[in-house]
Design a protein around this motif. Structure first.
Motif, short mmCIF file in Angstrom:
data_model
loop_
_atom_site.label_atom_id
_atom_site.label_comp_id
_atom_site.label_asym_id
_atom_site.label_seq_id
_atom_site.Cartn_x
_atom_site.Cartn_y
_atom_site.Cartn_z
N PRO A 1 -26.91 23.07 -103.52
CA PRO A 1 -28.23 23.50 -102.86
C PRO A 1 -28.70 24.86 -102.96
CG PRO A 1 -26.16 23.56 -101.75
CD PRO A 1 -25.80 23.25 -103.06
N THR A 2 -30.09 25.19 -102.83
CA THR A 2 -30.58 26.29 -102.93
C THR A 2 -30.53 26.96 -101.55
OG1 THR A 2 -32.14 25.63 -104.49
CG2 THR A 2 -32.71 27.62 -103.30
N ILE B 1 -17.77 27.31 -95.56
CA ILE B 1 -16.15 28.13 -95.35
C ILE B 1 -16.44 29.59 -95.73
CG2 ILE B 1 -14.18 27.87 -96.68
CD1 ILE B 1 -14.86 25.29 -95.28
N PHE B 2 -15.57 30.26 -94.94
CA PHE B 2 -15.64 31.79 -94.90
C PHE B 2 -14.42 32.29 -95.48
CE2 PHE B 2 -18.52 30.38 -91.47
CZ PHE B 2 -19.40 30.49 -91.94
N THR B 3 -14.50 33.64 -96.06
CA THR B 3 -13.49 34.32 -96.45
C THR B 3 -13.83 35.96 -96.19
OG1 THR B 3 -14.44 34.62 -98.74
CG2 THR B 3 -12.26 32.88 -98.22
N SER B 4 -12.75 36.78 -95.79
CA SER B 4 -13.03 38.14 -95.60
C SER B 4 -12.59 39.00 -96.65
CB SER B 4 -12.46 38.51 -94.32
OG SER B 4 -12.34 39.87 -93.98
N SER B 5 -13.04 40.20 -97.03
CA SER B 5 -12.68 41.14 -98.09
C SER B 5 -11.76 41.92 -97.31
CB SER B 5 -13.94 41.96 -98.22
OG SER B 5 -14.49 42.64 -97.41
N ASP B 6 -11.62 41.97 -96.02
CA ASP B 6 -10.67 42.92 -95.48
C ASP B 6 -10.15 42.28 -93.96
OD1 ASP B 6 -8.88 44.91 -94.42
OD2 ASP B 6 -10.29 46.47 -94.74
N PRO B 7 -8.92 41.75 -94.40
CA PRO B 7 -8.56 40.84 -92.93
C PRO B 7 -8.02 41.81 -91.83
CG PRO B 7 -7.74 39.61 -94.98
CD PRO B 7 -8.28 41.05 -95.50
N THR B 8 -7.92 42.94 -92.34
CA THR B 8 -7.21 43.60 -91.37
C THR B 8 -8.39 44.45 -90.39
OG1 THR B 8 -7.66 45.96 -92.60
CG2 THR B 8 -5.74 44.99 -92.77
N ILE B 9 -9.67 44.04 -90.62
CA ILE B 9 -11.00 44.53 -90.07
C ILE B 9 -11.46 43.32 -89.33
CG2 ILE B 9 -13.26 45.35 -90.26
CD1 ILE B 9 -12.53 47.37 -92.32
N VAL B 10 -11.77 42.08 -90.43
CA VAL B 10 -12.28 40.77 -90.00
C VAL B 10 -11.17 39.94 -90.49
CG1 VAL B 10 -13.99 39.35 -89.97
CG2 VAL B 10 -14.52 41.83 -90.05
N SER B 11 -10.55 39.07 -89.53
CA SER B 11 -10.01 37.75 -89.97
C SER B 11 -10.47 36.63 -89.58
CB SER B 11 -8.63 37.99 -89.29
OG SER B 11 -8.83 37.45 -87.87
N ILE B 12 -10.14 35.52 -90.67
CA ILE B 12 -10.66 34.27 -90.58
C ILE B 12 -9.56 33.52 -90.54
CG2 ILE B 12 -12.12 32.53 -91.78
CD1 ILE B 12 -13.59 34.95 -93.21
N ALA C 1 -19.25 33.32 -98.47
CA ALA C 1 -19.37 32.01 -97.85
C ALA C 1 -19.76 30.95 -98.97
CB ALA C 1 -20.11 32.00 -96.78
N TYR C 2 -19.38 29.93 -98.85
CA TYR C 2 -20.08 28.61 -99.88
C TYR C 2 -19.92 27.53 -98.94
CZ TYR C 2 -15.23 26.68 -100.40
OH TYR C 2 -14.14 26.37 -100.03
N GLN C 3 -20.83 26.50 -99.03
CA GLN C 3 -21.08 25.36 -98.45
C GLN C 3 -20.24 24.08 -99.20
OE1 GLN C 3 -25.23 24.54 -97.92
NE2 GLN C 3 -24.89 23.71 -95.83
N GLU C 4 -19.66 23.34 -98.44
CA GLU C 4 -18.98 22.14 -99.21
C GLU C 4 -20.07 21.02 -99.28
OE1 GLU C 4 -15.94 21.05 -96.10
OE2 GLU C 4 -14.48 22.14 -97.04
N PRO C 5 -19.54 20.24 -100.45
CA PRO C 5 -20.50 19.10 -100.72
C PRO C 5 -20.71 18.21 -99.22
CG PRO C 5 -18.70 19.12 -102.21
CD PRO C 5 -18.48 20.18 -101.09
N ALA C 6 -21.95 17.66 -99.33
CA ALA C 6 -22.42 16.87 -98.08
C ALA C 6 -23.69 16.15 -98.64
CB ALA C 6 -22.55 17.45 -96.91
N GLY C 7 -23.73 14.78 -98.50
CA GLY C 7 -24.91 14.06 -98.80
C GLY C 7 -25.11 14.02 -100.13
N VAL D 1 -22.03 32.91 -101.43
CA VAL D 1 -22.86 34.23 -100.95
C VAL D 1 -22.34 35.27 -100.17
CG1 VAL D 1 -25.19 32.80 -101.00
CG2 VAL D 1 -23.83 32.70 -98.79
N GLN D 2 -22.52 36.53 -100.13
CA GLN D 2 -21.94 37.56 -99.11
C GLN D 2 -22.83 38.02 -98.39
OE1 GLN D 2 -20.15 39.60 -102.34
NE2 GLN D 2 -18.05 38.72 -102.30
N ALA D 3 -22.25 38.73 -97.28
CA ALA D 3 -23.21 39.45 -96.23
C ALA D 3 -21.80 40.47 -95.72
CB ALA D 3 -23.50 38.61 -95.19
#
Length: 683
Positions: free
Chosen positions: A454-455, A485-496, A513-519, A527-529
């Motif tokens: 997906p775009t 699906i999310f992952t954190s670069s620093d789990p001591t600040i933000v945990s998932i 974050a990335y998006q699992e297959p669907a449809g 992508v990152q933020a």
């Protein structure tokens, strides 16, 4: 003594002849005999016989010399037979022309007794009523004595030449002439038919007896026009014995009872028969656990399965038979399963003692094979690829096949074909149903369907407070509905944890974050933020409050170093209602008040809770007390409430009310509720 003298004389004559022959041998040729004479055996009844001489080269006639003329005499080769016996003979041929005389070796003539010539011994027919008559023998050239024999003494007996008739029927009468010195014994038979009417007899019906109910049965013989005595015989005395006219039951089985009536009063004997069946006791039989058997058998293996026989009151041992020993054989009380199939297992119990046989009792044995199906190869396809036909693995069973997809929206199954609907992964289970000979079996394989990436739109920065959870964060725009699906670069600040973003301490981190297959879409790019974790403000905890129902109170905001605005909510608005920061106690009970402070650029949102306990307002009470012609109405716990006092329906007041004599009804209502209804008599 006379025979010896004759023999000596003959020997002397023979010796002299030999000497004469030797004397003349000089002028004549020697006559030789080529064969040795055989003994001669004949019978006296031949009268005369002609003997065959030995073969000789001479043509001179032969004569026979006989040593005992009492036995036979000779005239040339013709022998006259005179007596039974044996004598020495020889053949003599006189000299003739150039040949000398010839004398044979001694031989023997044996004359045996002859066979008399008998006349006719004609068949006869008589009536039983004749009882007795004399027999006349056949004519014979022998003078031997005659004796007679009845070959069926039930019909006739003989004494001397007198025959006594005993029963109707046909009997062979044998006349035998004794041997004499000259004659052998001979015999001749004739058929004697004794006519007699058969009596008319009644029925003699078959019967069935039970071995355990009766041991002796007295039979009544059939009715008959004859007075002859009846006798019984059994074809098998081990089953039914006879005692006079009584039957004795001895064991289970069937015997034929023959009743014979002797000849009497001119009637011939007669017989009739009946069948007696001695039934055995039917054992009480219980099937118990002798029931249908189902066996699962691994491929190529054998299996021994014990089973339980039926039970019965008979002591006989049970036997078992397999309808197909190649599929399953029987060894005692064990069934040996050899291959898949269906057989019938039959149990039989033989008769024993007084008990009858039991069986056949049959059960069905189903032997179903277990087989391991081959696992098909996994498949990888693109969304929208052409459907493919399902290829089921090889199987020994003919059971029906079915296919199931673990994710029909990803991999569909229709008309035995697989279609590739959406991106993702599905497990295909191929199942073959059970049959009479094989158990159900299944196998699986994986199908991976690759979708279009997906775009994605921009992934905007995120904020979260310390301890705050972002269960539904703002994600980039995407045409896919796949899960993020999310992952954190620093789990001591933000945990998932479990894909939930939680602020741990103040600071910043990168969320990937990335998006699992669907449809029709596959997995998205990552992508990152940036996510900023704000600190929580320092807030005091408000004290709990106690209110009386019907009262109101303004909330004092907790002390906080944040400037965020406050909002209040009640856990039970029916007890405590909130408008802005004003509390209204409505009913007795407890409610939790949550004070929430909005987030600011410096602090995260925060909240605190406190409890309000509402007690019920005191119940209004009223009294009416008369004093002479004054009724004094008093009222408590009614502050702030609407109060209506009436005396005989007329509006009155709280306090003293002057009234006239008579019956007075005093009522008091508070907020529309009647709390006093009292009748007072004024004198």
């Amino acid at each position: 003594m006379k025979t010896r003298v004759v023999a000596i004389v003959l020997i002397g004559v023979l010796f002299a002849s030999i000497m004469v022959g030797l004397a003349s041998s000089a002028s004549a040729a020697l006559n030789s005999i080529s064969t040795r004479p055989d003994p001669v055996i004949t019978t006296i009844d031949q009268g005369t016989i002609t003997l065959s001489p030995p073969v000789s080269r001479s043509q001179a006639p032969w004569t026979v010399e006989i040593t005992d003329p009492r036995i036979a005499t000779a005239n040339g080769l013709v022998i006259t037979l005179k007596a039974v016996g044996s004598t020495v003979i020889r053949y003599v041929q006189p000299a003739n022309g150039e040949f000398t005389n010839a004398v044979s070796d001694f031989s023997r003539l044996t004359i045996n007794p002859g066979t008399p010539t008998l006349g006719t011994f004609a068949d006869r027919t008589v009536n039983l009523s004749q009882n007795l008559f004399a027999l006349t023998p056949p004519t014979s050239n022998s003078d031997g004595a005659w004796v007679y024999e009845s070959l069926n003494t039930d019909i006739a007996v003989i004494s001397g030449n007198l025959i006594t008739l005993r029963d109707g029927g046909t009997v062979q009468i044998k006349a035998t002439q004794a041997a004499t010195a000259r004659w052998v014994s001979v015999s001749k038979t004739m058929a004697l038919t004794v006519n007699a009417p058969a009596p008319t007899i009644g029925s003699f019906s078959d019967i069935t007896l039970s071995i355990d109910s009766v041991a002796r049965v007295q039979l009544a013989p059939p009715s008959s026009t004859s007075k002859g005595a009846w006798t019984l015989t059994s074809s098998d005395p081990t089953i039914v014995g006879i005692d006079g006219l009584s039957l004795l039951t001895r064991k289970a089985g069937t015997a034929t009872i023959t009743a014979r009536q002797a000849a009497a009063g001119g009637f011939r004997s007669t017989t009739t028969s009946m069948k007696v069946t001695v039934s055995a006791v039917t054992p009480n039989t219980t099937i118990g656990n002798f029931k249908d058997i189902a066996i699962d058998l691994d491929n190529g293996a054998t299996k021994v399965v014990p089973f339980t026989s039926p039970t019965s009151t008979s002591p006989a041992a049970w036997s078992f038979i397999s309808s197909d020993p190649a599929t399953a054989s029987v060894n005692g009380l064990a069934l040996i399963a050899l291959k898949p199939g269906t057989i019938t297992l039959t149990a039989n119990q033989p008769a024993s003692g007084n008990f009858a046989a039991v069986g056949p009792i049959s059960v069905k044995v189903t032997i179903r094979g277990n087989q391991q199906l081959a696992k098909p190869a996994n498949i990888t396809k693109l969304v929208g690829d052409p459907a493919i036909k399902i290829a089921y693995p090889p199987s020994l069973s003919n059971g029906a096949w079915s296919a199931i997809s673990s994710a029909p929206t990803i991999v569909g199954i229709n008309n035995e074909s697989i279609s590739f609907e959406s991106a993702g992964r599905a497990t295909i289970t191929l199942t073959q149903s059970a049959t009479d000979t094989y158990t159900a079996s299944s196998t699986t394989f994986e199908v991976t369907v690759i979708g279009i990436p997906p775009t994605l739109g921009a992934f905007q920065p995120l904020t979260v407070g310390v301890g705050e959870k972002l269960t539904t964060p703002v994600t980039p725009q995407s045409p896919s509905t796949g899960r993020w699906i999310f992952t954190s670069s620093d789990p001591t600040i933000v945990s998932i944890v479990d894909n939930v973003i939680t602020g741990i301490k103040a600071g910043t981190a990168i969320i990937s974050a990335y998006q699992e297959p669907a449809g029709r879409y596959g997995q998205s790019p990552t992508v990152q933020a940036t996510i900023t974790v704000k600190p929580a403000p320092t807030i005091t905890t408000p004290a709990n409050i106690a209110l009386v129902a019907g009262t109101q109170q303004v909330i004092s905001a907790p002390t906080s170093n944040s400037l965020g605005t406050w909002v209040y909510t009640s856990s039970n608005p029916a007890i405590v209602a909130i408008t802005g920061n004003s509390l209204s106690a409505l009913a007795a009970g407890t409610a939790t008040i949550t004070a929430s402070q909005a987030a600011t650029t410096l602090f995260t949102a925060a909240s605190r809770t406190f409890t309000i306990t509402v007690t019920a307002a005191p119940v209004p009470r009223a009294t009416a007390i008369p004093t002479k012609r004054v009724i004094n109405v008093t009222l408590t716990n009614a502050a702030g409430k609407q109060v209506i006092v009436k005396i005989n329906g007329a509006i009155s007041r709280v306090g003293k009310n002057t009234v006239t004599p008579g019956r007075k009804l005093v009522t008091v209502q508070v907020d529309g509720r009647l709390i006093l209804n009292k009748v007072i008599i004024i004198r």
